[in-house]
Design a protein around this motif. Structure first.
Motif, mmCIF file in Angstrom:
data_model
loop_
_atom_site.group_PDB
_atom_site.id
_atom_site.type_symbol
_atom_site.label_atom_id
_atom_site.label_comp_id
_atom_site.label_asym_id
_atom_site.label_seq_id
_atom_site.Cartn_x
_atom_site.Cartn_y
_atom_site.Cartn_z
ATOM 1 N N ASN A 151 13.150 -3.549 2.351
ATOM 2 C CA ASN A 151 14.115 -4.603 2.082
ATOM 3 C C ASN A 151 15.540 -4.059 2.252
ATOM 4 O O ASN A 151 16.394 -4.694 2.871
ATOM 5 C CB ASN A 151 13.926 -5.149 0.668
ATOM 6 C CG ASN A 151 14.749 -6.405 0.434
ATOM 7 O OD1 ASN A 151 14.420 -7.456 0.953
ATOM 8 N ND2 ASN A 151 15.825 -6.290 -0.336
ATOM 9 N N TYR A 152 15.763 -2.861 1.714
ATOM 10 C CA TYR A 152 17.094 -2.244 1.873
ATOM 11 C C TYR A 152 17.412 -1.999 3.356
ATOM 12 O O TYR A 152 18.498 -2.338 3.827
ATOM 13 C CB TYR A 152 17.157 -0.924 1.093
ATOM 14 C CG TYR A 152 18.338 -0.077 1.500
ATOM 15 C CD1 TYR A 152 19.618 -0.337 1.010
ATOM 16 C CD2 TYR A 152 18.190 0.967 2.413
ATOM 17 C CE1 TYR A 152 20.709 0.406 1.417
ATOM 18 C CE2 TYR A 152 19.280 1.730 2.823
ATOM 19 C CZ TYR A 152 20.535 1.450 2.331
ATOM 20 O OH TYR A 152 21.615 2.179 2.735
ATOM 21 N N TYR A 153 16.454 -1.408 4.069
ATOM 22 C CA TYR A 153 16.735 -1.105 5.490
ATOM 23 C C TYR A 153 16.943 -2.392 6.291
ATOM 24 O O TYR A 153 17.794 -2.449 7.171
ATOM 25 C CB TYR A 153 15.604 -0.260 6.089
ATOM 26 C CG TYR A 153 15.482 1.101 5.442
ATOM 27 C CD1 TYR A 153 16.588 1.939 5.346
ATOM 28 C CD2 TYR A 153 14.288 1.541 4.913
ATOM 29 C CE1 TYR A 153 16.497 3.179 4.734
ATOM 30 C CE2 TYR A 153 14.179 2.785 4.300
ATOM 31 C CZ TYR A 153 15.290 3.593 4.214
ATOM 32 O OH TYR A 153 15.199 4.826 3.604
ATOM 33 N N GLN A 183 18.129 -5.205 5.194
ATOM 34 C CA GLN A 183 19.396 -5.837 4.831
ATOM 35 C C GLN A 183 20.613 -5.049 5.314
ATOM 36 O O GLN A 183 21.691 -5.618 5.466
ATOM 37 C CB GLN A 183 19.510 -5.984 3.301
ATOM 38 C CG GLN A 183 18.486 -6.919 2.679
ATOM 39 C CD GLN A 183 18.749 -8.376 3.016
ATOM 40 O OE1 GLN A 183 19.841 -8.736 3.419
ATOM 41 N NE2 GLN A 183 17.735 -9.191 2.877
ATOM 42 N N GLN A 203 7.673 1.374 2.064
ATOM 43 C CA GLN A 203 7.535 0.724 0.758
ATOM 44 C C GLN A 203 8.352 -0.577 0.774
ATOM 45 O O GLN A 203 9.381 -0.660 1.451
ATOM 46 C CB GLN A 203 8.020 1.648 -0.354
ATOM 47 C CG GLN A 203 7.150 2.902 -0.499
ATOM 48 C CD GLN A 203 7.695 3.818 -1.571
ATOM 49 O OE1 GLN A 203 7.312 3.726 -2.720
ATOM 50 N NE2 GLN A 203 8.596 4.700 -1.194
ATOM 51 N N VAL A 204 7.887 -1.537 0.023
ATOM 52 C CA VAL A 204 8.443 -2.884 0.146
ATOM 53 C C VAL A 204 9.940 -2.926 -0.169
ATOM 54 O O VAL A 204 10.736 -3.483 0.585
ATOM 55 C CB VAL A 204 7.660 -3.874 -0.743
ATOM 56 C CG1 VAL A 204 8.309 -5.253 -0.724
ATOM 57 C CG2 VAL A 204 6.214 -3.972 -0.265
ATOM 58 N N SER A 205 10.333 -2.309 -1.291
ATOM 59 C CA SER A 205 11.757 -2.415 -1.639
ATOM 60 C C SER A 205 12.616 -1.513 -0.742
ATOM 61 O O SER A 205 13.789 -1.796 -0.524
ATOM 62 C CB SER A 205 12.002 -2.088 -3.115
ATOM 63 O OG SER A 205 11.730 -0.752 -3.412
ATOM 64 N N TRP A 206 12.022 -0.452 -0.200
ATOM 65 C CA TRP A 206 12.761 0.373 0.750
ATOM 66 C C TRP A 206 13.020 -0.414 2.039
ATOM 67 O O TRP A 206 14.134 -0.436 2.562
ATOM 68 C CB TRP A 206 11.986 1.669 1.092
ATOM 69 C CG TRP A 206 11.935 2.692 0.007
ATOM 70 C CD1 TRP A 206 11.563 2.502 -1.295
ATOM 71 C CD2 TRP A 206 12.257 4.089 0.118
ATOM 72 N NE1 TRP A 206 11.623 3.691 -1.993
ATOM 73 C CE2 TRP A 206 12.041 4.670 -1.149
ATOM 74 C CE3 TRP A 206 12.688 4.901 1.160
ATOM 75 C CZ2 TRP A 206 12.255 6.036 -1.399
ATOM 76 C CZ3 TRP A 206 12.897 6.265 0.922
ATOM 77 C CH2 TRP A 206 12.692 6.815 -0.356
ATOM 78 N N LEU A 246 0.829 -1.209 0.000
ATOM 79 C CA LEU A 246 0.000 0.000 0.000
ATOM 80 C C LEU A 246 0.860 1.255 0.000
ATOM 81 O O LEU A 246 0.508 2.275 -0.599
ATOM 82 C CB LEU A 246 -0.928 0.011 1.217
ATOM 83 C CG LEU A 246 -2.081 -0.988 1.150
ATOM 84 C CD1 LEU A 246 -2.805 -1.039 2.482
ATOM 85 C CD2 LEU A 246 -3.047 -0.625 0.042
ATOM 86 N N ASP A 249 3.662 1.506 -1.434
ATOM 87 C CA ASP A 249 4.114 1.638 -2.825
ATOM 88 C C ASP A 249 3.011 2.247 -3.683
ATOM 89 O O ASP A 249 3.269 3.105 -4.537
ATOM 90 C CB ASP A 249 4.513 0.283 -3.394
ATOM 91 C CG ASP A 249 5.804 -0.231 -2.788
ATOM 92 O OD1 ASP A 249 5.730 -0.870 -1.726
ATOM 93 O OD2 ASP A 249 6.873 0.031 -3.355
#
Lengths: 285, 406
Positions: A177-179, A181, A172-175, A143, A145
């Motif tokens: 993911n970065y945080y 990782q 956001q999903v890809s954000w 959502l 995103d």
């Protein structure tokens, strides 16, 4: 003689009792800039029921910070550290339970994952006995995103809880993911968190107008969250996929496993005293 | 087991640089790449802080450093009010797709009061014929706003009986002709999925991004799918970019002129994909967020350690607060290396060659069932003041090991 026996018994009891831990409880809200989270985010009926689980029900605090900011911001994690440090110091807390909702879980994970970022963090971590994370947005939400679609931002009007903010960008999903990782611990394949982080998962939204349970925390929210489920998996609370809610820490339970009549908890309901959620948490504390 | 003082540096991070300079996963700045940037304006912690925590021996630490897979079953287009009044074409390949219509408010252009589209004003056409009862669900702006998520938006769900194919969506009420709208078609559960895969999300300025893109029907990639890409900055500005596409790989050098971000904010690589499957046209949109760090410091490769701490050599080009961290490993009874402890230390540093301390917690080592010789792995350097990951060694890169005890 009686007096002597009584004194000996009393001394024995005192000597046998270890130094009592001073338990404390902090309610940590989700996305939004709160100034009265007690009334506006949690409601008194939820807070006052949950805190009865403490040895001393007065040893609690309701956090009010600007969680429209990125989690590491001084107004987000910095504000949280300030308020927790004051609470710990003023109340001599030695065992702190953190109860988070939604993005509040990410702010707490920031503190737990980045203890060297702020000299106040290690002391807080040393006092935390566990985190109970209700519906944490650990892996973000599609959502967030959807809100940010488009070639340029839609600067927004009337976003009620500050959606469209840095906190929404962050989720956001890809954000996320970065945080996860790079900056956060507790997700799959990453170092574990230094304390227990157990999650409560909301798995569905019910909005049948004939069902009284759909009215807990407001029927209109249920209708809206049922619409937003179109962007989500079949297992979601209307704002977050179950996979996001279980993305960090360990799963404590999925709503239906423990709630009254196996009712699901929508994202709105999981911060209210719906279907015995308050009592389940109270009894765990 | 006590740790003995190490007498020499073993297989340093500098040697790792040589080994992995062509690795896609490399995040290792060189001396020449370092930059001097101003001190950050926000308040930064100045006290040195050390922290260690036990890591369960059973914990599996991922071998994928920083990869991301994005899956999309939706697309969006931008249209004007005039176009909506005339009717816009929509490709729908999954029954009961949801269409969200959002009025866009761009900077300096306030939305008119009547910007929202009432679902009652929407008509759906197929083969130039209007579909009666085309929508099974209509959600007004007020209802969507209640969820506190979508502003200025309404939505409709296409009725099952309308099927799939090419539709025309039309708004009967006259809209402001130049008002911009975002039309989001969400095909939940569609077998057509855009799959984006990026090996990394962390980059240093000047590096190259590679993303694999495809539209799959179930597991089968559609042939001749076309991809278009642009970068969106956190401020919302879109930027056209030069990129190469080859066999589903999109490759681009990170532009030097990306707008500056607030610390920790990410850029996004947006990819629009369009493919055909028989007579069906399939559109999908997706994105990969990524960080671009200015190399403000690096590990020199000089690492020495004893039973209390490690000394890590740094070359600092920009004043700021830096954290070094690493994971201490030991052996189990089967002589398999397992993690014991994560240690991190942060210091506020001036520019220049620095030797910083990474403290361990001997109590954690003592209480562990794992035995030496211990190894320090997964060394990582971050610029906390600028929220940047600068230098990282992979947990399974065996040459990124400093032995603490032989």
């Amino acid at each position: 003689m009686k007096k002597i026996v009584l004194s000996i018994m009393l001394c024995s009891v005192l000597l046998a009792t270890p130094a009592m831990a001073t338990q404390g409880l902090a309610f940590i809200h989700g996305t939004g800039n709160q100034t009265d989270a007690y009334s506006d985010y949690w409601t008194g009926s939820f807070v006052n029921s949950v805190r009865q689980g403490l040895n001393d029900p007065n040893k609690y605090t309701v956090i009010n910070c600007d969680f429209d900011q990125f989690m590491w911001d001084s107004q987000a994690a910095g504000c949280l550290a300030n308020q927790l440090t004051s609470f710990i110091t003023n109340q001599n807390i030695t065992e702190l339970v953190l109860l988070t909702h939604s993005n509040g879980g990410n702010i707490v994970r920031w503190v737990l994952s980045n203890p060297t970022y702020d000299s106040r963090y290690p002391n807080i971590i040393s006092k935390v006995s566990k985190v109970i994370a209700i519906a944490p947005s650990s892996l973000g939400t599609p959502l967030a995103d959807a809100v940010n679609q488009g070639s340029v931002f839609e600067t927004s009007l009337g976003w009620l809880l500050g959606y469209g903010s840095d906190a929404v960008s962050q989720q956001q999903v890809s954000w996320m993911n970065y945080y996860n990782q790079n900056w956060l611990h507790g997700t799959s394949g990453r170092p574990s968190l230094p304390v227990i982080f157990k999650t409560i998962v909301g798995s569905d939204v019910e909005s049948a107008f004939w069902d009284g349970d759909s009215y807990c925390a407001g029927y209109q929210y249920q209708v809206a969250l049922e619409t937003t489920q179109n962007w989500l998996d079949s297992c979601s609370d209307g704002f977050l996929n179950c996979s996001s809610q279980t993305g960090a820490g360990t799963q404590w339970f999925i709503d239906k496993q423990r709630t009254r009549d196996s009712e699901p908890l929508s994202h709105q309901q999981s911060r209210r005293d719906c279907f015995n959620l308050d009592l389940i948490i109270k009894n765990d504390i | 087991m006590k740790l003995s003082t190490i007498t020499k540096t073993i297989l340093t991070t500098a040697s790792l640089l040589c080994v992995n300079q062509f690795s896609a996963a490399a995040l290792i700045p060189t001396h020449d790449s370092l930059v001097t940037v101003p001190v950050v304006s926000h308040q930064v912690e100045r006290t040195s802080v050390h922290f260690s925590q036990p890591i369960a021996a059973s914990q599996q630490l991922s071998s994928a450093i920083d990869s991301y897979t994005g899956i999309s079953d939706e697309y969006w287009i931008e249209v004007s009010g005039k176009q909506l009044n005339q009717g816009i074409d929509l490709d729908v390949n999954h029954p009961q797709a949801l269409i969200r219509l959002s009025a866009k408010q761009t900077k300096g252009a306030w939305l008119p009061d009547d910007h929202a589209i009432d679902p009652q004003d929407l008509s759906l056409f197929k083969n130039q014929r209007s579909i009666a009862n085309a929508f099974s669900q209509k959600v007004t702006r007020e209802q969507l706003a209640t969820a506190s998520i979508f502003p200025n938006s309404s939505a409709v769900k296409i009725a099952k009986k309308a099927g799939v194919g090419k539709f025309k969506l039309k708004v009967s009420k006259t809209l402001k002709s130049n008002q911009r709208y975002l039309i989001n078609v969400k095909e939940k559960g569609s077998a057509y999925q855009q799959v984006l895969f990026s090996e990394r999300q962390s980059y240093l300025a000047g590096q190259t991004i590679t993303v694999r893109a495809a539209i799959n029907y179930r597991e089968r990639p559609l042939k001749n799918t076309k991809h278009m890409a642009f970068i969106k900055s956190p401020t919302g500005i879109s930027q056209a970019i030069d990129y190469q596409t080859e066999q589903g790989k999109i490759r681009l050098a990170i532009p030097n002129d990306l707008p500056a971000t607030k610390p920790g904010q990410l850029y996004e690589l947006h990819i629009s994909s369009q493919g055909r499957d028989g007579s069906s046209s399939i559109k999908r949109n997706g994105k990969v967020a990524f960080a671009v760090a200015q190399p403000t410091a690096r590990m020199t490769g000089n690492v020495t350690a004893n039973n209390q701490s490690a000394q890590i050599g740094l070359e600092v080009a920009s004043e700021g607060r830096y954290e070094v961290s690493g994971i201490v490993f030991g052996y189990n009874k089967n002589k398999v290396l397992m993690p014991i402890m994560l240690s991190a230390s942060a210091h506020y540093l001036q520019a220049g060659i620095q030797q910083v301390t990474l403290n361990f917690d001997p109590e954690i080592l003592k209480s562990s069932s794992l035995i030496g010789p211990y190894q320090l792995r997964s060394l990582k350097l971050t610029d906390q003041s600028r929220m940047a990951v600068l230098h990282r060694n992979h947990v399974k890169q065996s040459n990124a090991i400093t032995q603490l005890n032989k």
